[in-house]
Design a protein around this motif. Sequence first.
Motif, PDB file in Angstrom:
ATOM      1  N   SER A  70      20.471  49.854  28.763  1.00 19.38           N
ATOM      2  CA  SER A  70      19.451  50.620  28.045  1.00 19.38           C
ATOM      3  C   SER A  70      19.718  52.118  28.073  1.00 19.38           C
ATOM      4  N   ARG A  73      17.514  54.268  28.866  1.00 22.39           N
ATOM      5  CA  ARG A  73      16.854  54.743  30.087  1.00 22.39           C
ATOM      6  C   ARG A  73      17.808  54.695  31.295  1.00 22.39           C
ATOM      7  N   GLU A  87      20.193  57.542  31.011  1.00 21.32           N
ATOM      8  CA  GLU A  87      19.525  58.804  31.339  1.00 21.32           C
ATOM      9  C   GLU A  87      19.393  58.986  32.834  1.00 21.32           C
ATOM     10  N   LYS A  88      18.982  57.959  33.549  1.00 20.09           N
ATOM     11  CA  LYS A  88      18.846  58.056  35.013  1.00 20.09           C
ATOM     12  C   LYS A  88      20.202  58.252  35.687  1.00 20.09           C
ATOM     13  N   LYS A 123       9.924  64.602  25.305  1.00 20.44           N
ATOM     14  CA  LYS A 123      10.035  64.809  26.750  1.00 20.44           C
ATOM     15  C   LYS A 123       9.659  66.234  27.133  1.00 20.44           C
ATOM     16  N   ASP A 136      16.014  63.220  34.343  1.00 23.56           N
ATOM     17  CA  ASP A 136      16.533  62.426  33.231  1.00 23.56           C
ATOM     18  C   ASP A 136      16.196  63.011  31.859  1.00 23.56           C
TER      19      ASP A 136
END
Length: 127
Positions: A14, A16, A19-20, A41, A54
């Motif tokens: 994903s 996400r 990003e992490k 964001k 992130d």
Amino acid sequence: MIKYETHLGQIGISQRYFEKLIGNAVSSCYGVTNMIPKGMKWWRSKLVKRRFADTGIKVRGDRQSIVVDLHISVVYGLNIAAISKSIINKVTYVVEDATGIKVERVIVHVEQISFSKRLECLHCPKQ
């Protein structure tokens, strides 16, 4: 989301997760004081008044290769080219090691220069 088939089944990674993974890698690089959020964001960071590792990360591509855009703030007085090179090397290594996907390009956008006297950790609460 990047999806692909292997002999064991389907694998999906994903946005996400990227990003992490990338946020943690960038925040550990010397000279980076903050990630600069873009789009929705930015509103999240203003409403919550917290820093997120992130934010400011955009990943695009497919199973073969990806392109990473980063928006960061750096400390005044340090060599921006050296900080950028360090970030590019770290992000490339971490992503390729964790996912096996080739990083075609890492684009570092230095959005701000922080005049703070000390480097702050992105994971530490703001005092």
